[in-house]
Motif scaffolding. Structure first.
Motif, PDB file in Angstrom:
ATOM      1  N   TRP A 114       0.840  -1.216   0.000  1.00  0.00           N
ATOM      2  CA  TRP A 114       0.000   0.000   0.000  1.00  0.00           C
ATOM      3  C   TRP A 114       0.866   1.253   0.000  1.00  0.00           C
ATOM      4  O   TRP A 114       0.571   2.224  -0.689  1.00  0.00           O
ATOM      5  CB  TRP A 114      -0.932   0.023   1.224  1.00  0.00           C
ATOM      6  CG  TRP A 114      -2.233  -0.694   1.001  1.00  0.00           C
ATOM      7  CD1 TRP A 114      -2.676  -1.797   1.659  1.00  0.00           C
ATOM      8  CD2 TRP A 114      -3.260  -0.359   0.057  1.00  0.00           C
ATOM      9  NE1 TRP A 114      -3.904  -2.189   1.176  1.00  0.00           N
ATOM     10  CE2 TRP A 114      -4.290  -1.314   0.196  1.00  0.00           C
ATOM     11  CE3 TRP A 114      -3.395   0.643  -0.904  1.00  0.00           C
ATOM     12  CZ2 TRP A 114      -5.447  -1.297  -0.592  1.00  0.00           C
ATOM     13  CZ3 TRP A 114      -4.546   0.668  -1.683  1.00  0.00           C
ATOM     14  CH2 TRP A 114      -5.555  -0.296  -1.529  1.00  0.00           C
ATOM     15  N   PHE A 115       1.929   1.231   0.769  1.00  0.00           N
ATOM     16  CA  PHE A 115       2.840   2.383   0.834  1.00  0.00           C
ATOM     17  C   PHE A 115       3.440   2.652  -0.546  1.00  0.00           C
ATOM     18  O   PHE A 115       3.445   3.788  -1.029  1.00  0.00           O
ATOM     19  CB  PHE A 115       3.937   2.100   1.865  1.00  0.00           C
ATOM     20  CG  PHE A 115       4.956   3.197   1.965  1.00  0.00           C
ATOM     21  CD1 PHE A 115       4.680   4.365   2.665  1.00  0.00           C
ATOM     22  CD2 PHE A 115       6.194   3.069   1.353  1.00  0.00           C
ATOM     23  CE1 PHE A 115       5.619   5.380   2.745  1.00  0.00           C
ATOM     24  CE2 PHE A 115       7.138   4.076   1.423  1.00  0.00           C
ATOM     25  CZ  PHE A 115       6.848   5.238   2.119  1.00  0.00           C
ATOM     26  N   ALA A 116       3.924   1.578  -1.177  1.00  0.00           N
ATOM     27  CA  ALA A 116       4.529   1.729  -2.507  1.00  0.00           C
ATOM     28  C   ALA A 116       3.485   2.243  -3.508  1.00  0.00           C
ATOM     29  O   ALA A 116       3.776   3.126  -4.324  1.00  0.00           O
ATOM     30  CB  ALA A 116       5.109   0.396  -2.967  1.00  0.00           C
ATOM     31  N   ALA A 117       2.261   1.682  -3.433  1.00  0.00           N
ATOM     32  CA  ALA A 117       1.198   2.075  -4.370  1.00  0.00           C
ATOM     33  C   ALA A 117       0.817   3.544  -4.168  1.00  0.00           C
ATOM     34  O   ALA A 117       0.639   4.285  -5.143  1.00  0.00           O
ATOM     35  CB  ALA A 117      -0.024   1.177  -4.169  1.00  0.00           C
ATOM     36  N   ALA A 118       0.720   3.971  -2.898  1.00  0.00           N
ATOM     37  CA  ALA A 118       0.333   5.354  -2.605  1.00  0.00           C
ATOM     38  C   ALA A 118       1.411   6.314  -3.104  1.00  0.00           C
ATOM     39  O   ALA A 118       1.106   7.322  -3.740  1.00  0.00           O
ATOM     40  CB  ALA A 118       0.130   5.522  -1.103  1.00  0.00           C
ATOM     41  N   PHE A 119       2.661   5.969  -2.841  1.00  0.00           N
ATOM     42  CA  PHE A 119       3.778   6.824  -3.249  1.00  0.00           C
ATOM     43  C   PHE A 119       3.816   6.966  -4.771  1.00  0.00           C
ATOM     44  O   PHE A 119       3.882   8.053  -5.324  1.00  0.00           O
ATOM     45  CB  PHE A 119       5.082   6.208  -2.723  1.00  0.00           C
ATOM     46  CG  PHE A 119       6.312   7.023  -2.999  1.00  0.00           C
ATOM     47  CD1 PHE A 119       6.571   8.155  -2.256  1.00  0.00           C
ATOM     48  CD2 PHE A 119       7.189   6.649  -4.003  1.00  0.00           C
ATOM     49  CE1 PHE A 119       7.709   8.912  -2.513  1.00  0.00           C
ATOM     50  CE2 PHE A 119       8.309   7.403  -4.269  1.00  0.00           C
ATOM     51  CZ  PHE A 119       8.576   8.535  -3.518  1.00  0.00           C
ATOM     52  N   TRP A 120       3.743   5.814  -5.435  1.00  0.00           N
ATOM     53  CA  TRP A 120       3.839   5.794  -6.891  1.00  0.00           C
ATOM     54  C   TRP A 120       2.674   6.558  -7.530  1.00  0.00           C
ATOM     55  O   TRP A 120       2.857   7.400  -8.412  1.00  0.00           O
ATOM     56  CB  TRP A 120       3.856   4.340  -7.375  1.00  0.00           C
ATOM     57  CG  TRP A 120       4.055   4.198  -8.851  1.00  0.00           C
ATOM     58  CD1 TRP A 120       3.092   4.271  -9.826  1.00  0.00           C
ATOM     59  CD2 TRP A 120       5.285   3.990  -9.534  1.00  0.00           C
ATOM     60  NE1 TRP A 120       3.652   4.120 -11.057  1.00  0.00           N
ATOM     61  CE2 TRP A 120       5.007   3.947 -10.909  1.00  0.00           C
ATOM     62  CE3 TRP A 120       6.599   3.831  -9.108  1.00  0.00           C
ATOM     63  CZ2 TRP A 120       5.987   3.749 -11.866  1.00  0.00           C
ATOM     64  CZ3 TRP A 120       7.586   3.632 -10.069  1.00  0.00           C
ATOM     65  CH2 TRP A 120       7.268   3.590 -11.416  1.00  0.00           C
ATOM     66  N   ASN A 121       1.464   6.272  -7.052  1.00  0.00           N
ATOM     67  CA  ASN A 121       0.294   6.878  -7.674  1.00  0.00           C
ATOM     68  C   ASN A 121       0.183   8.373  -7.379  1.00  0.00           C
ATOM     69  O   ASN A 121      -0.297   9.139  -8.212  1.00  0.00           O
ATOM     70  CB  ASN A 121      -0.977   6.149  -7.233  1.00  0.00           C
ATOM     71  CG  ASN A 121      -1.143   4.841  -7.977  1.00  0.00           C
ATOM     72  OD1 ASN A 121      -1.444   4.835  -9.161  1.00  0.00           O
ATOM     73  ND2 ASN A 121      -0.902   3.727  -7.306  1.00  0.00           N
ATOM     74  N   ALA A 122       0.618   8.795  -6.185  1.00  0.00           N
ATOM     75  CA  ALA A 122       0.567  10.225  -5.855  1.00  0.00           C
ATOM     76  C   ALA A 122       1.408  11.019  -6.847  1.00  0.00           C
ATOM     77  O   ALA A 122       0.950  12.031  -7.397  1.00  0.00           O
ATOM     78  CB  ALA A 122       1.071  10.441  -4.439  1.00  0.00           C
ATOM     79  N   ILE A 123       2.596  10.526  -7.091  1.00  0.00           N
ATOM     80  CA  ILE A 123       3.490  11.221  -8.024  1.00  0.00           C
ATOM     81  C   ILE A 123       2.916  11.164  -9.442  1.00  0.00           C
ATOM     82  O   ILE A 123       2.808  12.170 -10.142  1.00  0.00           O
ATOM     83  CB  ILE A 123       4.902  10.574  -8.004  1.00  0.00           C
ATOM     84  CG1 ILE A 123       5.506  10.631  -6.594  1.00  0.00           C
ATOM     85  CG2 ILE A 123       5.818  11.222  -9.031  1.00  0.00           C
ATOM     86  CD1 ILE A 123       5.920  11.987  -6.124  1.00  0.00           C
ATOM     87  N   THR A 124       2.541   9.948  -9.860  1.00  0.00           N
ATOM     88  CA  THR A 124       2.083   9.736 -11.234  1.00  0.00           C
ATOM     89  C   THR A 124       0.860  10.600 -11.552  1.00  0.00           C
ATOM     90  O   THR A 124       0.810  11.277 -12.582  1.00  0.00           O
ATOM     91  CB  THR A 124       1.742   8.243 -11.438  1.00  0.00           C
ATOM     92  OG1 THR A 124       2.888   7.476 -11.101  1.00  0.00           O
ATOM     93  CG2 THR A 124       1.347   7.963 -12.874  1.00  0.00           C
ATOM     94  N   TRP A 125      -0.123  10.571 -10.651  1.00  0.00           N
ATOM     95  CA  TRP A 125      -1.368  11.296 -10.951  1.00  0.00           C
ATOM     96  C   TRP A 125      -1.193  12.805 -10.857  1.00  0.00           C
ATOM     97  O   TRP A 125      -1.842  13.549 -11.586  1.00  0.00           O
ATOM     98  CB  TRP A 125      -2.489  10.804 -10.042  1.00  0.00           C
ATOM     99  CG  TRP A 125      -2.989   9.457 -10.487  1.00  0.00           C
ATOM    100  CD1 TRP A 125      -2.701   8.252  -9.942  1.00  0.00           C
ATOM    101  CD2 TRP A 125      -3.821   9.195 -11.627  1.00  0.00           C
ATOM    102  NE1 TRP A 125      -3.296   7.238 -10.648  1.00  0.00           N
ATOM    103  CE2 TRP A 125      -3.998   7.797 -11.691  1.00  0.00           C
ATOM    104  CE3 TRP A 125      -4.423   9.989 -12.591  1.00  0.00           C
ATOM    105  CZ2 TRP A 125      -4.760   7.184 -12.688  1.00  0.00           C
ATOM    106  CZ3 TRP A 125      -5.188   9.384 -13.578  1.00  0.00           C
ATOM    107  CH2 TRP A 125      -5.342   7.993 -13.623  1.00  0.00           C
ATOM    108  N   THR A 126      -0.306  13.266  -9.967  1.00  0.00           N
ATOM    109  CA  THR A 126      -0.049  14.709  -9.894  1.00  0.00           C
ATOM    110  C   THR A 126       0.506  15.210 -11.221  1.00  0.00           C
ATOM    111  O   THR A 126       0.032  16.196 -11.784  1.00  0.00           O
ATOM    112  CB  THR A 126       0.978  15.006  -8.763  1.00  0.00           C
ATOM    113  OG1 THR A 126       0.448  14.489  -7.548  1.00  0.00           O
ATOM    114  CG2 THR A 126       1.242  16.492  -8.623  1.00  0.00           C
TER     115      THR A 126
END
Lengths: 416, 124
Positions: free
Chosen positions: A215-227
């Motif tokens: 979940w941590f990896a997914a949140a980190f990755w998606n936060a950057i990607t979607w921003t």
């Protein structure tokens, strides 16, 4: 290792901050800046020499009046990133002509602060990708570095052996002979003293830890990607959006993995007990299991003993780990719910196999694997590491070559 | 000028079981008189992974002038055993180093319960 990866973390963090976050901070802080009329005196695409070839940024000088005072502005947009894409910069300055009258934006609290084009500079996505990769890798490396530094199992991992004259201080003298020192290996587990006892095995990684990690990896990755994707969409950067598609797919995969591992948390729990702590090549032992929770949901239970070679190596700038399974033995395979609920089975390890070995880059790992197939739900997949100790001296035949009683074939004149 | 070092193992034996004594001597040419001789027994990995290594036995001598060898007799450690795997190999060595004049030499040996290293083959 901690210090090494902290360089990545801070360098990545700095890139992320200066190239991406700071321009957006300035952009949002300028939301109440006052629209004012200005005249452009100079505007051009400025080139800068760099090691990767020329980079470009807009250069502008415009004059405006605010509260009866005249000012000269030089900020084209928010952020000071120069980029290799000259065409993107040229495209951005194209609507503005020297001598033309345009709107600029002025900070009412500090009128000397102004911007001609109220948007962030191009190239922020580059800083976001580069910065997040570097800082992400650095963060993971720092966590693992901190964890491994507290484990007393590190060994001399030098590529070649250091000079003998420089490596003796670590050795502890246990021999009577002057100048002779023996040391216990740090990479081979040594059985605990005292009577051998049954052992409740601990999971390699708990289900909760696995889920939180993903979940941590997914949140980190998606936060950057979607921003990056949202801002690219707003600025009309179609190529950036297409490029980001790959990262979005990876991000969705991470979310799917996180959901899968979270569902696994609710699976029945399986306790595995080994009849003895001290396992050796060739020994017989009993594996017991007890399933807690909804036993009937498990359609098939498979318990295996596995041995694996695990080698870590650097390839270019990457660190890779390769695993080869050298031993796999099925202990039980059950489909009957009453047998699945609890039971025990005798098994053994092969005689001519390798004991556990925990080098910093090379490992021989032994584990008991438990797999439970569940219909329409993620399966149970738990690993329980076990230690296989080297044979105790004297318990195995000493071979036919050489004995302690071999005659002294050397002359007696020596120094020691 | 580098010293010419040589390791002789008793009976030219290269296979040992844990607990045995490894006996031998470290020789150099009589006209050279090193300040210190260091002998050691250790292992190192080779194969796919980056190298790991350990020295588990070490002995130092200060030879008197005119002496041209030192003898050693060390107990073979219990582990790790010599290994020949798919991606990991563990090889034991006896190494000698001379200080002033400097020189270095080594010999490979097997440690285990058979004359060959433990062989591991990938099953899947």
């Amino acid at each position: 290792m901690f210090c090494f990866f902290s360089i990545f973390f801070f360098a990545g963090g700095a890139a992320l901050w200066f190239l991406t976050i700071w321009p957006y901070v300035k952009y949002f802080r300028a939301s109440d800046w006052v629209e004012t009329s200005c005249v452009i005196r100079e505007i051009s695409v400025k080139s800068h020499d760099s090691s990767d070839g020329d980079t470009y940024s807009p250069s502008v000088r415009f004059e405006y009046t605010f509260d009866g005072q005249g000012f000269v502005g030089s900020s084209f947009w928010f952020g000071d990133v120069s980029t290799n894409y000259r065409s993107a910069i040229a495209e951005a300055v194209k609507p503005f002509q020297v001598g033309g009258e345009y709107k600029c934006y002025v900070n009412p609290r500090a009128p000397a602060e102004s911007v001609l084009n109220k948007r962030v500079c191009v190239g922020t996505w580059f800083g976001a990708i580069l910065g997040s990769i570097f800082s992400g890798v650095g963060l993971v490396g720092m966590i693992f570095g901190a964890r491994s530094s507290v484990k007393p199992k590190s060994v001399n991992a030098s590529k070649s052996l250091p000079s003998l004259s420089n490596r003796s201080p670590i050795l502890q003298s246990v021999a009577d002979e002057p100048g002779l020192k023996y040391v216990q290996s740090q990479v081979v587990p040594v059985e605990a003293p005292g009577e051998d006892q049954p052992l409740v095995l601990k999971e390699e990684t708990s289900r909760m830890t696995r889920a939180v990690g993903i979940w941590f990896a997914a949140a980190f990755w998606n936060a950057i990607t979607w921003t990056i994707t949202v801002f690219a969409a707003r600025d009309g950067g179609i190529f950036t959006m297409l490029f980001m598609g790959i990262f979005i797919v990876i991000g969705l995969g991470l979310v799917a993995g996180a959901v899968y591992t979270t569902m696994q948390i609710f699976n029945p729990r399986i306790a595995v007990i080994c009849s003895q702590t001290n396992l050796f090549p060739g020994c017989e032992f009993e594996v017991s299991w007890v399933v807690k929770g909804k036993v009937e949901s498990i359609k098939e239970l498979l318990i295996t003993v596995e041995g694996a070679e695990v080698a870590t190596y650097r390839q270019g700038t990457d660190t890779r780990t390769e695993t080869k399974i050298f031993y796999k033995n099925e202990v039980v395979k059950l489909t009957d719910a009453s047998q699945i609920a609890q039971g025990f089975q005798l098994t053994s390890l092969p005689v001519d196999t390798m004991h556990s070995f925990e080098g910093s880059k090379n490992k021989i790992q032994w584990r008991i694997k438990v797999s439970g197939a569940i219909g329409f739900w993620p399966d149970v997949q738990d690993n329980f590491p076990i230690n296989v100790f080297p044979p105790v001296i004297g318990t195995v035949g000493t071979g036919s070559i050489g004995t302690d009683a071999a005659p002294d074939v050397f002359p007696t004149t020596s120094t020691s | 000028m580098a010293i010419d070092l040589k390791i002789e193992l008793e009976d030219e034996q290269t296979y040992y079981t844990p607990g045995m004594q490894i006996k031998g001597r470290i020789l150099w040419t009589p006209d050279q008189s090193p300040k210190e001789i260091v002998g050691c027994l250790g292992w190192q990995t080779h194969g796919k992974g980056d190298k790991d290594s350990e020295v588990l036995v070490e002995q130092r001598w200060t030879p008197l002038p005119g002496v041209n060898f030192v003898k050693f007799s060390w107990t073979i450690p219990r582990a790790p055993l010599s290994l020949s795997g798919s991606i990991i190999n563990i090889q034991w060595f006896v190494e000698a180093e001379a200080v002033k004049p400097n020189g270095e030499t080594s010999r490979m040996i097997q440690i285990g319960y058979s004359a060959q290293p433990i062989r591991l083959q990938t099953v899947i």
